[in-house]
Design a protein around this motif. Structure first.
Motif, mmCIF file in Angstrom:
data_model
loop_
_atom_site.group_PDB
_atom_site.id
_atom_site.type_symbol
_atom_site.label_atom_id
_atom_site.label_comp_id
_atom_site.label_asym_id
_atom_site.label_seq_id
_atom_site.Cartn_x
_atom_site.Cartn_y
_atom_site.Cartn_z
ATOM 1 N N SER A 1 57.310 53.668 90.167
ATOM 2 C CA SER A 1 58.210 53.956 91.285
ATOM 3 C C SER A 1 59.617 54.244 90.783
ATOM 4 C CB SER A 1 58.234 52.769 92.262
ATOM 5 O OG SER A 1 57.002 52.621 92.922
ATOM 6 N N LEU A 2 60.053 53.498 89.753
ATOM 7 C CA LEU A 2 61.357 53.772 89.143
ATOM 8 C C LEU A 2 61.396 55.173 88.551
ATOM 9 C CD1 LEU A 2 62.223 50.413 87.340
ATOM 10 C CD2 LEU A 2 63.694 51.592 88.973
ATOM 11 N N GLU A 3 60.278 55.605 87.976
ATOM 12 C CA GLU A 3 60.223 56.955 87.437
ATOM 13 C C GLU A 3 60.430 57.987 88.534
ATOM 14 O OE1 GLU A 3 57.371 59.119 84.337
ATOM 15 O OE2 GLU A 3 56.341 58.759 86.244
ATOM 16 N N LEU A 4 59.778 57.795 89.693
ATOM 17 C CA LEU A 4 59.970 58.723 90.808
ATOM 18 C C LEU A 4 61.426 58.726 91.257
ATOM 19 C CD1 LEU A 4 59.139 60.630 93.064
ATOM 20 C CD2 LEU A 4 58.259 58.650 94.343
ATOM 21 N N ALA A 5 62.034 57.557 91.361
ATOM 22 C CA ALA A 5 63.444 57.467 91.755
ATOM 23 C C ALA A 5 64.335 58.208 90.773
ATOM 24 C CB ALA A 5 63.860 55.998 91.845
ATOM 25 N N LEU A 6 64.074 58.020 89.497
ATOM 26 C CA LEU A 6 64.867 58.668 88.459
ATOM 27 C C LEU A 6 64.712 60.186 88.524
ATOM 28 C CD1 LEU A 6 66.680 58.292 85.991
ATOM 29 C CD2 LEU A 6 64.635 57.964 84.607
ATOM 30 N N LEU A 7 63.491 60.654 88.728
ATOM 31 C CA LEU A 7 63.255 62.096 88.810
ATOM 32 C C LEU A 7 63.944 62.710 90.031
ATOM 33 C CD1 LEU A 7 59.499 62.270 87.759
ATOM 34 C CD2 LEU A 7 61.423 63.331 86.558
ATOM 35 N N MET A 8 63.944 61.999 91.149
ATOM 36 C CA MET A 8 64.617 62.529 92.337
ATOM 37 C C MET A 8 66.122 62.634 92.100
ATOM 38 S SD MET A 8 62.622 61.093 95.747
ATOM 39 C CE MET A 8 63.005 59.352 95.485
ATOM 40 N N ILE A 9 66.684 61.675 91.361
ATOM 41 C CA ILE A 9 68.107 61.748 91.025
ATOM 42 C C ILE A 9 68.375 62.922 90.084
ATOM 43 C CG2 ILE A 9 69.899 60.600 89.654
ATOM 44 C CD1 ILE A 9 69.008 57.954 90.900
ATOM 45 N N LEU A 10 67.544 63.085 89.076
ATOM 46 C CA LEU A 10 67.756 64.151 88.096
ATOM 47 C C LEU A 10 67.557 65.530 88.707
ATOM 48 C CD1 LEU A 10 65.977 62.592 84.982
ATOM 49 C CD2 LEU A 10 68.431 62.855 85.346
ATOM 50 N N GLN A 11 66.538 65.661 89.566
ATOM 51 C CA GLN A 11 66.237 66.956 90.172
ATOM 52 C C GLN A 11 67.023 67.197 91.458
ATOM 53 O OE1 GLN A 11 64.345 69.236 88.738
ATOM 54 N NE2 GLN A 11 63.712 67.895 87.037
ATOM 55 N N GLN A 12 67.660 66.128 91.969
ATOM 56 C CA GLN A 12 68.393 66.197 93.231
ATOM 57 C C GLN A 12 67.517 66.781 94.350
ATOM 58 O OE1 GLN A 12 71.797 65.146 94.268
ATOM 59 N NE2 GLN A 12 71.030 63.837 92.592
ATOM 60 N N GLU A 13 66.320 66.215 94.439
ATOM 61 C CA GLU A 13 65.360 66.636 95.464
ATOM 62 C C GLU A 13 64.527 65.433 95.889
ATOM 63 O OE1 GLU A 13 61.795 69.926 96.214
ATOM 64 O OE2 GLU A 13 63.065 70.047 94.436
ATOM 65 N N PHE A 14 64.420 65.262 97.190
ATOM 66 C CA PHE A 14 63.651 64.150 97.746
ATOM 67 C C PHE A 14 62.176 64.536 97.828
ATOM 68 C CE2 PHE A 14 61.821 62.025 101.524
ATOM 69 C CZ PHE A 14 61.992 60.699 101.141
ATOM 70 N N ILE A 15 61.299 63.611 97.419
ATOM 71 C CA ILE A 15 59.858 63.853 97.493
ATOM 72 C C ILE A 15 59.299 63.123 98.716
ATOM 73 C CG2 ILE A 15 57.628 63.471 96.367
ATOM 74 C CD1 ILE A 15 59.298 65.629 95.044
ATOM 75 N N PRO A 16 58.897 63.868 99.736
ATOM 76 C CA PRO A 16 58.376 63.243 100.957
ATOM 77 C C PRO A 16 56.887 62.917 100.834
ATOM 78 C CG PRO A 16 58.413 65.603 101.229
ATOM 79 C CD PRO A 16 58.948 65.330 99.836
ATOM 80 N N ILE A 17 56.380 62.210 101.817
ATOM 81 C CA ILE A 17 54.941 61.957 101.920
ATOM 82 C C ILE A 17 54.374 63.011 102.861
ATOM 83 C CG2 ILE A 17 53.189 60.304 102.654
ATOM 84 C CD1 ILE A 17 55.101 58.077 101.875
ATOM 85 N N PRO A 18 53.406 63.810 102.423
ATOM 86 C CA PRO A 18 52.990 64.997 103.183
ATOM 87 C C PRO A 18 52.415 64.743 104.566
ATOM 88 C CG PRO A 18 51.488 64.574 101.352
ATOM 89 C CD PRO A 18 52.675 63.685 101.154
#
Length: 387
Positions: free
Chosen positions: A337-354
């Motif tokens: 989950s921390l990896e997902l949080a870090l990636l959203m910060i780096l990519q500046q894009e929120f990943i939603p649940i479809p």
């Protein structure tokens, strides 16, 4: 309360059903397709490693004769740790600490030895005890990456990786180390572990037409939908580095005061306390997004939702989870989950649940909170801040 301190994430490594490089992992997150698969043998839903990651794991196993007997969780820890050290450009042999969390530990090896114990009239090989202990995670991983400092592991159910992360923070704050590797590894796709979850009646039903077997954060579901996955993620943490992928600006921990089998309460008071402490340390009143623990169970998801709304009120952040994508990796779940949080910060894009209509984070993603909960009511929250 003061902030946690200037501790930054300067690299990380992982392995899961999403893959093993930041590029392919992010590509998977941008897809609405789940990585959860249905077993052709008995219809059980699981999220095993991506095929290319399985190759990497077996290559590690083949490098040393002694590695042939290691548990899968240990190999996962070794793979993620090597990637984290490489990504951070840390010199081999230079002093660093290591902390790995795992809920089940060497469960695959243990189950195999116990099965043999039953079938061979109580006879076991001499390596049964050393290789079925949790300590293999830290010792073999430290040896593999050439870490010379303090190394240890912990098991505190599904929040194990986050507790390892918290322990690393304290070691860094103490000044004893400038560098620490922390995260989690778990390989729970074993018969006994899956049977345990099914016995609790929290596992997803074997429905072949299910587009999303794990319905994490779906508050309208009428049955439990938890699915197990496997994986690992470790983060290279430094005290006051010159630059970082993200800063760890808040940390909170608490527990539920409830005597139930899982330790989950209806209002999530323990998680509320953890989130408030993390916000207080970060010096903020809200975040842009939360990567929720939400395992896909009815009570667990409802409890976290109530807790989040109690803490944030009208300042509700965008909510997401990766359990629908990669299942619940138990002790490693907080790290992934921390990896997902870090990636959203780096990519500046929120990943939603479809399958949900939660609003996406608007504007820059500066702060992301990650929650983890475990049986027994353990609750822990971390706030990552964009550099």
């Amino acid at each position: 309360m003061s902030r946690v301190g200037k501790i930054g994430i300067v690299g990380w490594g992982s392995s899961s059903a999403l893959g093993g490089t930041p590029g392919e992992i992010w590509k998977q997150y941008l897809s609405n397709k789940t990585c959860i698969k249905r077993s052709s043998a008995d219809g059980t839903w699981t999220a095993p490693l991506m095929a290319s990651e399985e190759v990497q794991l077996q290559q590690i196993r083949a490098t040393e004769k002694g590695y042939q007997r290691l548990d899968r969780s240990v190999l996962l820890g070794m793979l993620a740790a090597k990637r984290a050290v490489d990504a951070s450009f840390w010199e081999k042999g230079k002093s660093m600490g290591l902390y790995i969390g795992s809920s089940r530990g060497a469960t695959g090896v243990w189950e195999t030895h116990f099965k043999n114990f039953q079938s061979q009239n109580g006879i076991l090989p001499p390596h049964a005890s050393p290789l079925s202990t949790a300590g293999n995670l830290a010792t073999h991983t430290a040896q593999y990456i050439g870490a010379t400092g303090f190394s240890s592991d912990n098991s505190i159910t599904c929040s194990s990786a986050m507790h390892a992360f918290a322990n690393a923070m304290v070691w860094l704050e103490s000044g004893r180390y400038q560098r620490f590797l922390a995260g989690g590894a778990e390989a729970p796709l074993t018969p006994f572990t899956i049977a345990q979850m099914k016995a609790l009646k929290i596992y997803a039903a074997s429905q072949p037409s299910r587009l999303y077997p794990n319905r994490s954060l779906d508050l309208d579901k009428t049955q439990n939908t938890m699915v197990l996955g496997e994986g690992s993620a470790l983060f290279a943490l430094e005290r006051s580095p010159s630059s970082a992928f993200a800063w760890v600006s808040g940390l909170g921990y608490a527990r539920e005061d409830i005597a139930s089998m899982t330790g989950v309460s209806g209002n999530g008071l323990g998680l509320q306390a953890a989130m408030r402490q993390a916000l207080d340390e970060a010096g903020i009143v809200s975040v842009d997004a939360i990567v929720c623990h939400c395992p896909g169970t009815r009570l667990g998801d409802q409890s976290e939702n109530v807790a989040v709304r109690a803490v944030f009120g009208k300042k509700m952040p965008s909510l997401t989870s990766n359990k629908w994508k990669i299942g619940h990796t138990l002790g490693a779940s907080g790290a992934l989950s921390l990896e997902l949080a870090l990636l959203m910060i780096l990519q500046q894009e929120f990943i939603p649940i479809p399958y949900l209509a939660y609003p996406a984070a608007k504007g820059p993603i500066r702060y992301v909170m990650v929650n983890a909960l475990g049986f027994g009511g353990n609750a822990i929250s971390v706030v990552l801040e964009a550099p």
